[in-house]
Design an enzyme around this catalytic site. Structure first.
Site, mmCIF file in Angstrom:
data_model
loop_
_atom_site.group_PDB
_atom_site.id
_atom_site.type_symbol
_atom_site.label_atom_id
_atom_site.label_comp_id
_atom_site.label_asym_id
_atom_site.label_seq_id
_atom_site.Cartn_x
_atom_site.Cartn_y
_atom_site.Cartn_z
ATOM 1 N N ASP B 296 -2.697 12.079 -4.863
ATOM 2 C CA ASP B 296 -2.258 11.772 -3.493
ATOM 3 C C ASP B 296 -3.332 10.933 -2.812
ATOM 4 O OD1 ASP B 296 -0.098 12.754 -1.402
ATOM 5 O OD2 ASP B 296 -2.074 12.666 -0.389
ATOM 6 N N ASN B 304 -1.175 3.781 8.034
ATOM 7 C CA ASN B 304 0.102 3.491 8.707
ATOM 8 C C ASN B 304 -0.085 3.440 10.217
ATOM 9 O OD1 ASN B 304 1.850 3.101 6.607
ATOM 10 N ND2 ASN B 304 2.355 5.282 6.400
ATOM 11 N N HIS B 309 3.122 0.027 9.078
ATOM 12 C CA HIS B 309 3.751 0.449 7.812
ATOM 13 C C HIS B 309 3.691 -0.623 6.745
ATOM 14 C CE1 HIS B 309 5.318 4.398 8.926
ATOM 15 N NE2 HIS B 309 5.516 3.893 10.161
ATOM 16 N N ASP B 313 2.559 -0.078 3.089
ATOM 17 C CA ASP B 313 3.300 -0.476 1.886
ATOM 18 C C ASP B 313 2.418 -1.285 0.960
ATOM 19 O OD1 ASP B 313 5.500 0.806 2.868
ATOM 20 O OD2 ASP B 313 6.557 -1.026 3.532
ATOM 21 N N GLU B 339 3.071 9.020 -0.638
ATOM 22 C CA GLU B 339 1.900 8.411 -1.262
ATOM 23 C C GLU B 339 1.426 9.244 -2.442
ATOM 24 O OE1 GLU B 339 2.169 9.782 1.600
ATOM 25 O OE2 GLU B 339 0.457 11.021 2.184
#
Lengths: 277, 425
Positions: B296, B304, B309, B313, B339
């Site tokens: 993770d 973010n 965002h 991404d 994630e």
């Protein structure tokens, strides 16, 4: 003896006893059908044999050697044997009915018989009244008399058979005609002095000359040549009822086979002095 | 092009062939019929003309012999009645049309009858004159016999000639019939060969091509055919192959979209689980160790929140590329959610796996992430939980790894926590 009973297996299944196989009934029906067909075939053949169509033929009974009665009254002669061979060839039964030269054409027209087993010289005049078969033999007209006499001479009495082409010719020429009804009558006319000569077909003359009463007369034979006789008068045939063209076809075909196969020659040898075909 | 196509139409070719065949066969039939008619006509002539002529000659021969016999009778029989009968028969015979029609017989017959008539008149006066008359009759009698022989021989010759002619006609008809059959047979063979070469063989090729037709094979090669219909089928087969390939591409795209994460291009969780289950079965059968890992990204929410965002991404894509590149052949990786990434590592036990993941973590922490706008972010760190694949199966191992990940998070992140070996490195 037990009375006959129908086989129950044919109408209903057996109530007991051995069990029949499924195909047995069909097989028995098949056998029955075959027997039935055989019987039908036999019946048809028997019927055909029993009901062989009759061919009625008119014959002259005193015209040796063409047709005459034998010692036992049986019919004999060239025409009779040809007629019998013809019936065999056509698979028909012969029924002979008497006739005469002077009535044969009328008898045919009146359907007293289907075929005239008579040596009829083919002429156009006759051809308008009846049908002719194919020619069976070739003939010629002969004059039989003492040497030096001719039919056209005024004092000469000419014997002929009524109804013949010779009789018709003699009448047309206006000769002194003495008519007989049969061939046998011709010899009587000459031997009795009622006629000086006879005008007849060659085979009639040949037959009559066997008679002792004529042999002693010192007669001479000479072919009679006449333009009118030459018009088809060389051939003799059977007569066929007018309008029966289908009958003529089968008779002609049968006579053609008889001629080709030599049957007519065999019959000719039996009755005639030489081959007249 | 149009001219070529028209020329290649089978309807024209086979119609022409059929027309030629019909004309040929019709001609042959007419020829056979003609010859048969000739044979029939020869037979008819023989039956209707030859046979009567032969029979007529035979009868003439016999009549001439009969005339000679009657002459002998007249000169050798003393009975006047018999002599007269013989003279009558001779006279009738000599004048009968059957003799008169033949010039040889007619003259001879008249001569014989004239002699016999004169002889009879002499004999009537003097029966003893027979002796003297017989030598005069002998040459005539011999001549009659000779002419009779000649006539009979002519009949035999005629019969032989007719039979020879008939036999010749039948023989010619037979040869022509055989030749006709050979001709028709040859044409049928030609027709069959044309059908084989132009239709059946290309059709068999098409059949074979269709049997092997699939999206992964190359387009089947078809020999050029002169028949338009065959070419149409061959073209249709090519179209079919192209359609199959297009369908396969679409299917592959759909399958990829169904099995992969749209953003990172990594396999999605469902696909990963299916692949991992298969791989686990294979490795278990081979007795090879397998370990799983759950990773993770640390503090991803901050990216973010801070950069948007799109930046998140981009970070996810960057990490996915890095992790995929780090995988060994046979290892599996997927975006497990958000994630979070899942691993299936082949051939490593728990300890070795922990080492491998730790190296991965370290390499990741050295990576600078550059956003599309050129902004560079701090290296990202990973918290990783590792578990060995036990007898409990894949899902249990993933749960254990997830627990270990939770522990790694709780222990301060950027570390690897093993299922049983507590603590990070």
């Amino acid at each position: 003896m037990q009375p006959w009973r129908p086989d129950p297996g044919l109408s209903s299944p057996p109530s007991g006893g051995a069990t029949r196989r499924p195909g047995s009934r069909l097989r028995r029906w098949g056998r029955g059908a075959r027997r039935g067909l055989c019987l039908l075939g036999l019946w048809s053949a028997c019927t055909a044999w029993a009901e062989a169509p009759v061919l009625t033929l008119g014959v002259v009974e005193d015209s040796a050697p063409m047709s005459y009665r034998g010692p036992a009254g049986e019919l004999l002669g060239f025409n009779i044997d040809v007629a019998r061979a013809l019936c065999r060839e056509l698979a028909r039964e012969c029924e002979f009915r008497p006739t005469r030269f002077d009535t044969v054409l009328e008898d045919l027209r009146q359907a007293k018989f289907e075929v005239a087993a008579v040596s009829l010289v083919i002429t156009p005049e006759r051809g308008r009244q009846i049908l002719f078969s194919r020619p069976i033999y070739r003939s010629m007209t002969v004059w039989l008399s003492a040497a030096g006499r001719l039919p056209q001479q005024p004092q000469v009495r000419v014997a002929v058979v009524g109804g013949t082409v010779q009789a018709a010719l003699a009448r047309r020429r206006g000769w002194h005609v003495v008519e007989a009804t049969t061939n046998g009558g011709l010899a009587s006319l000459l031997s009795s002095g009622q006629a000086d000569g006879m005008l007849a077909p060659m085979l009639t003359v040949f037959s009559q000359m066997k008679k002792p009463e004529l042999q002693t007369l010192g007669l001479s034979v000479q072919p009679y040549d006449d333009p009118e006789l030459r018009k088809g008068a060389q051939s003799a045939a059977f007569g066929i009822a007018p309008g029966r063209h289908e009958l003529k076809s089968v008779i002609d075909a049968a006579l053609e086979r008889l001629d080709r196969d030599g049957e007519l020659d065999k019959i000719s040898s039996r009755y005639l002095p030489f081959k007249v075909n | 092009m149009g001219r070529r196509q028209k020329r290649g139409q089978s309807i024209w070719f086979f119609s022409l062939l059929a027309l030629v065949f019909a004309l040929l066969f019709g001609s042959v039939l007419l020829l056979i019929d003609f010859k048969q008619r000739e044979v029939i006509e020869a037979t008819r002539r023989m039956r209707e003309e030859g046979v009567p002529r032969i029979v007529g000659l035979q009868r003439l021969g016999r009549n001439l012999e009969q005339l000679r016999h009657e002459g002998d009778q007249l000169l050798y029989d003393s009975n006047a009645g018999h002599r007269q009968e013989a003279l009558v028969i001779a006279t009738l015979l000599a004048n009968h049309p059957s003799l008169q029609e033949d010039p040889r017989a007619a003259g001879l017959g008249e001569k014989a009858v004239a002699f016999l008539t004169q002889a009879e008149s002499v004999l009537l006066r003097d029966p003893s004159a027979a002796e003297a008359l017989r030598p005069q009759w002998a040459p005539l009698a011999q001549q009659l016999s000779l002419v009779a022989d000649e006539v009979m021989t002519e009949a035999a010759h005629l019969m032989s000639q007719d039979l020879r002619e008939l036999s010749d006609q039948a023989g010619h008809a037979r040869y022509q019939l055989l030749a006709s059959f050979v001709l028709v047979g040859g044409f049928i063979l030609l027709l069959l060969y044309s059908l084989h070469a132009l239709v059946f063989k290309p059709l068999l090729g098409i059949h074979r091509g269709l049997l092997g037709l699939n999206a992964r094979s190359v387009a089947p090669e078809a020999a050029h055919s002169g028949i338009r219909e065959i070419r149409s089928v061959q073209n249709a087969m090519g179209s079919l192959h192209r359609a199959l390939m297009e369908n396969e591409n679409v299917r592959a795209q759909l399958e990829f979209q169904a099995n992969h994460d749209t953003l990172t291009g990594l396999p999605n969780r469902r696909h990963f689980l299916a692949q991992a289950a298969d791989e686990c079965r294979r490795q278990a059968a081979a007795g090879q160790p397998v370990c799983v890992g759950m990773a993770d990204l640390d503090f991803f929410k901050r990216i973010n929140d801070s950069h948007g965002h799109a930046a998140g991404d981009a970070v996810l894509c960057h990490c996915a590329l890095f992790l995929r590149a780090a995988l060994r052949p046979g290892d599996l990786l997927c975006r497990y959610g958000g994630e979070e990434f899942a691993f299936l590592i082949i051939g490593l036990d728990l300890a070795s796996g922990q080492q491998w993941f730790d190296q991965l973590r370290q390499q990741m922490s050295g990576q600078v992430v550059e956003l599309p706008g050129g902004l560079q972010l701090e290296p990202q760190t990973l918290s990783i939980g590792v578990a060995a694949l036990g007898a409990a199966g894949l899902e249990e191992a993933l749960r254990e790894a997830d627990k270990a990940l939770y522990l790694a998070k709780g222990a301060g992140r950027n570390r690897v926590v093993c299922q049983r070996l507590e603590g990070g490195s």
